[in-house]
Each structure stands twice: as structure tokens, then as C-alpha cells.
Motif scaffolding. Structure first.
Motif, PDB file in Angstrom:
ATOM      1  N   GLY A 192     -27.843-122.043  59.784  1.00  0.00           N
ATOM      2  CA  GLY A 192     -28.957-122.971  59.696  1.00  0.00           C
ATOM      3  C   GLY A 192     -29.202-123.574  58.332  1.00  0.00           C
ATOM      4  N   SER A 193     -28.326-123.307  57.361  1.00  0.00           N
ATOM      5  CA  SER A 193     -28.562-123.795  55.999  1.00  0.00           C
ATOM      6  C   SER A 193     -28.018-125.195  55.759  1.00  0.00           C
ATOM      7  N   LEU A 194     -27.078-125.653  56.588  1.00  0.00           N
ATOM      8  CA  LEU A 194     -26.432-126.945  56.377  1.00  0.00           C
ATOM      9  C   LEU A 194     -26.538-127.831  57.612  1.00  0.00           C
ATOM     10  N   ILE A 195     -26.687-129.113  57.357  1.00  0.00           N
ATOM     11  CA  ILE A 195     -26.489-130.126  58.385  1.00  0.00           C
ATOM     12  C   ILE A 195     -25.269-130.943  57.981  1.00  0.00           C
ATOM     13  N   ALA A 196     -24.441-131.274  58.966  1.00  0.00           N
ATOM     14  CA  ALA A 196     -23.343-132.215  58.731  1.00  0.00           C
ATOM     15  C   ALA A 196     -23.616-133.469  59.538  1.00  0.00           C
ATOM     16  N   SER A 197     -23.211-134.604  59.013  1.00  0.00           N
ATOM     17  CA  SER A 197     -23.398-135.878  59.714  1.00  0.00           C
ATOM     18  C   SER A 197     -22.163-136.741  59.517  1.00  0.00           C
ATOM     19  N   THR A 198     -21.857-137.538  60.528  1.00  0.00           N
ATOM     20  CA  THR A 198     -20.718-138.444  60.446  1.00  0.00           C
ATOM     21  C   THR A 198     -21.175-139.860  60.751  1.00  0.00           C
ATOM     22  N   SER A 199     -20.508-140.814  60.099  1.00  0.00           N
ATOM     23  CA  SER A 199     -20.965-142.194  60.144  1.00  0.00           C
ATOM     24  C   SER A 199     -19.803-143.144  60.333  1.00  0.00           C
ATOM     25  N   HIS A 200     -20.148-144.405  60.570  1.00  0.00           N
ATOM     26  CA  HIS A 200     -19.130-145.449  60.689  1.00  0.00           C
ATOM     27  C   HIS A 200     -18.412-145.698  59.371  1.00  0.00           C
ATOM     28  N   ASP A 201     -18.888-145.123  58.281  1.00  0.00           N
ATOM     29  CA  ASP A 201     -18.182-145.263  57.007  1.00  0.00           C
ATOM     30  C   ASP A 201     -17.019-144.282  56.884  1.00  0.00           C
ATOM     31  N   ASN A 202     -16.745-143.527  57.982  1.00  0.00           N
ATOM     32  CA  ASN A 202     -15.624-142.572  58.060  1.00  0.00           C
ATOM     33  C   ASN A 202     -15.793-141.363  57.146  1.00  0.00           C
ATOM     34  N   ASP A 203     -17.010-141.102  56.717  1.00  0.00           N
ATOM     35  CA  ASP A 203     -17.282-139.914  55.894  1.00  0.00           C
ATOM     36  C   ASP A 203     -18.054-138.885  56.707  1.00  0.00           C
ATOM     37  N   VAL A 204     -17.771-137.616  56.443  1.00  0.00           N
ATOM     38  CA  VAL A 204     -18.599-136.527  56.945  1.00  0.00           C
ATOM     39  C   VAL A 204     -19.320-135.950  55.730  1.00  0.00           C
ATOM     40  N   LYS A 205     -20.643-135.963  55.770  1.00  0.00           N
ATOM     41  CA  LYS A 205     -21.446-135.490  54.645  1.00  0.00           C
ATOM     42  C   LYS A 205     -22.214-134.229  55.049  1.00  0.00           C
ATOM     43  N   PHE A 206     -22.484-133.390  54.040  1.00  0.00           N
ATOM     44  CA  PHE A 206     -23.224-132.141  54.242  1.00  0.00           C
ATOM     45  C   PHE A 206     -24.538-132.203  53.481  1.00  0.00           C
ATOM     46  N   TRP A 207     -25.575-131.617  54.086  1.00  0.00           N
ATOM     47  CA  TRP A 207     -26.909-131.604  53.485  1.00  0.00           C
ATOM     48  C   TRP A 207     -27.475-130.192  53.577  1.00  0.00           C
ATOM     49  N   ASN A 208     -27.862-129.651  52.435  1.00  0.00           N
ATOM     50  CA  ASN A 208     -28.458-128.314  52.433  1.00  0.00           C
ATOM     51  C   ASN A 208     -29.931-128.419  52.825  1.00  0.00           C
ATOM     52  N   VAL A 209     -30.315-127.723  53.900  1.00  0.00           N
ATOM     53  CA  VAL A 209     -31.690-127.843  54.419  1.00  0.00           C
ATOM     54  C   VAL A 209     -32.407-126.491  54.432  1.00  0.00           C
ATOM     55  N   GLU A 210     -31.982-125.581  53.573  1.00  0.00           N
ATOM     56  CA  GLU A 210     -32.631-124.270  53.514  1.00  0.00           C
ATOM     57  C   GLU A 210     -34.107-124.376  53.160  1.00  0.00           C
ATOM     58  N   TYR A 211     -34.467-125.401  52.419  1.00  0.00           N
ATOM     59  CA  TYR A 211     -35.850-125.541  51.958  1.00  0.00           C
ATOM     60  C   TYR A 211     -36.833-125.715  53.116  1.00  0.00           C
ATOM     61  N   PHE A 212     -36.345-126.097  54.298  1.00  0.00           N
ATOM     62  CA  PHE A 212     -37.252-126.269  55.428  1.00  0.00           C
ATOM     63  C   PHE A 212     -37.903-124.957  55.866  1.00  0.00           C
ATOM     64  N   GLU A 213     -37.228-123.838  55.606  1.00  0.00           N
ATOM     65  CA  GLU A 213     -37.784-122.548  56.008  1.00  0.00           C
ATOM     66  C   GLU A 213     -39.064-122.220  55.253  1.00  0.00           C
ATOM     67  N   THR A 214     -39.185-122.758  54.057  1.00  0.00           N
ATOM     68  CA  THR A 214     -40.367-122.461  53.240  1.00  0.00           C
ATOM     69  C   THR A 214     -41.188-123.712  52.938  1.00  0.00           C
ATOM     70  N   LEU A 215     -40.894-124.796  53.647  1.00  0.00           N
ATOM     71  CA  LEU A 215     -41.592-126.057  53.384  1.00  0.00           C
ATOM     72  C   LEU A 215     -43.073-125.914  53.704  1.00  0.00           C
ATOM     73  N   ASN A 216     -43.897-126.348  52.766  1.00  0.00           N
ATOM     74  CA  ASN A 216     -45.339-126.298  52.953  1.00  0.00           C
ATOM     75  C   ASN A 216     -45.791-127.601  53.603  1.00  0.00           C
ATOM     76  N   ASN A 217     -46.127-127.526  54.881  1.00  0.00           N
ATOM     77  CA  ASN A 217     -46.527-128.731  55.603  1.00  0.00           C
ATOM     78  C   ASN A 217     -47.935-129.184  55.281  1.00  0.00           C
ATOM     79  N   THR A 218     -48.634-128.449  54.419  1.00  0.00           N
ATOM     80  CA  THR A 218     -49.951-128.886  53.969  1.00  0.00           C
ATOM     81  C   THR A 218     -49.842-129.539  52.599  1.00  0.00           C
TER      82      THR A 218
END
Length: 428
Positions: free
Chosen positions: A371-397
Motif C-alpha cells: 500500500g505504499s506505492l501507486i503506479a500509473s501509466t499514460s499515453h506518454d508511454n511512461d510508468v510512474k511511481f508515487w509514494n503514498v505512505e503519508y495517507f495513513e497519517t494524513l490529518n483530514n482536519t
């Protein structure tokens, strides 16, 4: 100060001119054109042309700045700006580097156990890459399908790779030996659009004409358990819960059709919406179903009550939402035609900001096994990775003020674009 930065940017562009052909296209939220929100969104750290990409080298002079206790003159102020820019980029990488390809990637799937990701290509091949924060490496190229490979999924234990394609075939490949385990040839009358693995024995497929088929690996031959055609257009996405009773199917005809799998019949079909339903996700301990659409709107259904949505959320861009991935019980990351990955807190509804960006339309996303990474693919022919660990502790207030549109443009920690406020805070 901004004028001085403009001159600095020109200097860096001249120094890096020889590298400009390798640069990515800088991507900001171009679909929302409020200039007061976009003043510094152009400085994309993925772009070798951007000012934030400047790094100290033999060709760039970065002086030591002013002496303590003395006022800064004009040149010293420029030096401080340069150092602030460099400091903003000198961070340890918390995600794998991009995978750059020559072929268009239609779908991606993370391995459920290993640091391995599978990429389905337009040519019909499946590429297996291993990854860590330092590098990505091509492990194998599986030449599986004669036409575009449209969907790939790993089995729950990760030992088998399911793949389906425009050639109407379904293939099961042993991940370890790379040998074909099973072949369903001409499994549909029309090209298969989507597939989902239900459990260790069952999986479902949906095709371009609206037909859904349920398959059981324990059954010999290539005949499905059952087949239903209740939709008038392509089956865009399918999802089920751990209970394995209902299979919810989104369609290009704008309907949500639900099948009762044990009874092998249709359960209920929703009203037809004015836009295509393109993607699905489960939230709130599988009690809520979220459906995205071709006009960017999202509809919430109570699981088991599929006839009419219980809530709906407006579109930010009026452009197609092509894919979504649940991150927590309340947070979804969506992506689509404008190339932007956005995070939204669904319960309660609130836009959180930009997770990442591509220069062209995003076609597929997936979340890693931990659950720490998201991968995404696009018409630009790249696969990119995004670290989303911060969502576990994100303060929604969070006390950050602004309407949904402004919040949707705020770049979250995973984004490769700096916010203007974050940039100037480093100068203080």
C-alpha cells in the motif's frame, strides 16, 4: 524576487540546453486555468527544463552566500534562491524511478508478494519489472497475445498471471517458470475489455459488447460457468467483495449491472446515467461502492442496493475519469484524461490535492502489495511511481483553507511539482 528567478531560469536553461531532448513535459493542472493557483505549478521536478531541476555541477556556479551578519545584496539574494532550489531537490528518493517505454502500456498490475510489476502492452506482450527505490529492471518479456493485451491480474498467491487481449483469448502463465498453464482461446465472441480475479478458482471477464462470463479453473475445457449479456455497451470494470456473492459491473451504456454469482443470474440493474461508467472501487469495509464516469462525476452506491446511487460528487474537470484506486477506507486516488492523479476523501467528501501528474491521459493505476506505492501509466508511454505512505497519517482536519477547486490543485508530498508556498518557505 520573481524577476530575479526569471533571469536565473534563463541561465539554467542555457546551461542545460544540451539535455533538453531528454526532458519530460512539465505537467500542471491545465484543466483548471486559474492563474493565481498555477504561479509555480510549472516547476516540475521531472522536467530537466525546469528551474527546480538545477543541481550543482561543474557548469553551475553555486557560491556560498552572504556572510553572517551582513545584509544581502542583489547577487547574494540570487545565490540564496539557487541554494533553496537545490535544497528542495536534495531529498532521498522514496519511490522507484520512472519506466520509460517505446510501446503503449494499457494495464499494470503489482505482484501481491514480491517487488514485481507487470505491464500489458499494445503489442500483446507482458513485461515483468522488478523495482526498488533505486532502480527498475526488466526481468522478462512474455510474448503472449497476438493483439493488444488489455488486462492483466495476478492470482491471490502471485504464482499465476492472468492476461486477456483484443484477440479474445485468456491466458494463465506460471510466473516462476514463465510457461503457459492454461489457454482459453476464442473465449468471447467480441474482444475482451476487462477481467477480475475473484478467488483462487474463479475469475470473470467482460467484453466490448456487454457480455460477462464467469470461469472456474476446476472445470475442464474452455466453457464458462455461465454467461450473461445485460449491458448494451462495453464492460468497463468489475468488482466483488470478500463475500463473493455479487459481481458489480460498470458499462459504457451508463448502467451498473450486478450479477448474483451463486445463483448465476442477474441481480439488479441501475438506471442508465447520462455518461459512461468507467471505473469502480470499494470503501468503508466494502459497504460502499464508488463509480467514476466519463464526465468526471462520482456516484456512491450502498453495497447490495445497486438500483440507484445514494450520493454523487461533482466533477472537477468535466473530463473522463479513467481509473481509480482505493488507498484507505475513505481515500480514493482517481486519474483520467487530464493526466492528473487526484486524492479525494470520500467520507466526508473533500478534495485533498494532486498525488502526481503525467503529460498525457492516464489509462491505468494500481497500488502495491504493502500500500505504499501507486503506479500509473499514460499515453506518454511512461510508468510512474508515487509514494503514498503519508495517507495513513494524513490529518483530514488540516487548517488549509480554500474551495474544492483550489484544494484539488494543491500538490501533495508524492507529487513531483512544488507548491509556491512550500518553495518560499525554504527561503525563510
Amino acid at each position: 524576487m520573481i524577476l530575479e528567478m526569471g533571469r536565473l531560469k534563463d541561465d539554467f536553461l542555457r546551461d542545460d540546453e544540451s539535455d533538453s531532448s531528454d526532458s519530460d513535459v512539465s505537467m500542471s493542472d491545465s484543466s483548471d486555468s486559474d492563474s493565481d493557483d498555477n504561479d509555480f505549478d510549472q516547476y516540475d521536478s521531472d522536467s530537466n527544463d525546469g528551474i527546480l531541476d538545477a543541481e550543482p555541477s561543474s557548469s553551475v556556479n553555486v557560491p556560498g552566500g552572504s556572510q553572517e551578519g551582513l545584509p544581502l545584496n542583489e547577487d547574494d539574494e540570487e545565490d540564496e534562491v539557487v541554494k533553496a532550489i537545490i535544497r528542495s531537490r536534495e531529498q532521498h528518493s522514496d519511490h522507484p524511478p520512472d519506466i520509460k517505454l517505446d510501446d503503449f502500456i494499457i494495464d499494470i498490475s503489482f505482484h501481491p508478494v514480491k517487488n514485481l510489476i507487470a505491464l500489458a502492452s499494445m503489442s500483446g506482450d507482458v513485461l515483468l519489472y522488478k523495482y526498488d527505490n533505486a532502480a527498475t529492471e526488466l526481468v522478462s518479456t512474455l510474448e503472449l497475445h497476438m493483439k493488444a493485451c488489455r488486462d492483466i491480474e495476478f492470482s491471490e498467491d502471485g504464482k499465476t498471471l492472468f492476461s486477456t487481449a483484443k484477440d479474445k483469448s485468456i491466458m494463465l502463465t506460471d510466473v516462476e517458470t514463465e510457461k503457459l498453464c492454461r489457454l482459453y482461446e476464442n473465449s468471447h465472441e467480441e474482444p475482451i475489455y476487462t477481467m477480475t480475479v475473484i478467488d483462487e478458482n474463479q475469475f470473470a471477464t467482460g467484453d466490448d459488447s456487454g457480455t460477462v462470463k464467469l470461469w472456474d479453473l476446476r472445470q475442464k475445457g474452455d466453457t464458462p460457468l455461465f454467461s450473461l449479456k445485460e449491458m448494451e455497451d462495453y464492460v468497463s470494470a468489475m468488482v466483488t467483495t470478500s463475500e463473493k456473492k455479487y459481481l458489480a459491473c460498470a458499462s459504457g451504456d451508463g448502467s451498473l449491472t450486478t450479477l448474483n454469482m451463486p445463483a448465476r443470474k442477474m441481480h439488479v440493474q441501475s438506471e442508465e446515467y447520462e455518461q459512461e461508467l468507467t471505473c469502480l472501487g470499494l470503501f468503508k469495509s466494502e459497504s460502499k461502492l464508488l463509480a467514476g464516469s466519463s464526465k468526471g462525476r462520482m456516484y456512491v452506491f450502498n453495497w447490495g442496493e445497486f438500483g440507484l446511487h445514494s450520493d454523487e460528487f461533482p466533477s472537477l474537470t468535466k473530463k473522463s475519469m479513467n481509473c481509480m484506486v482505493p488507498i484507505t477506507e475513505n481515500i480514493v486516488v482517481t486519474a483520467g484524461e487530464d493526466g492528473i492523479l487526484r486524492a479525494t476523501n470520500v467520507f466526508p467528501y473533500r478534495h485533498l490535492g494532486v498525488v502526481g501528474q503525467h503529460s498525457m491521459s492516464v489509462e491505468a493505476t494500481d497500488v502495491s502489495n504493502n500500500g505504499s506505492l501507486i503506479a500509473s501509466t499514460s499515453h506518454d508511454n511512461d510508468v510512474k511511481f508515487w509514494n503514498v505512505e503519508y495517507f495513513e497519517t494524513l490529518n483530514n482536519t488540516d487548517s488549509r483553507k480554500g474551495n474544492g477547486k483550489k484544494l484539488s490543485k494543491y500538490n501533495l508530498p508524492s507529487s513531483k511539482v512544488n507548491n509556491a508556498s512550500d518553495f518560499f518557505s525554504d527561503l525563510c
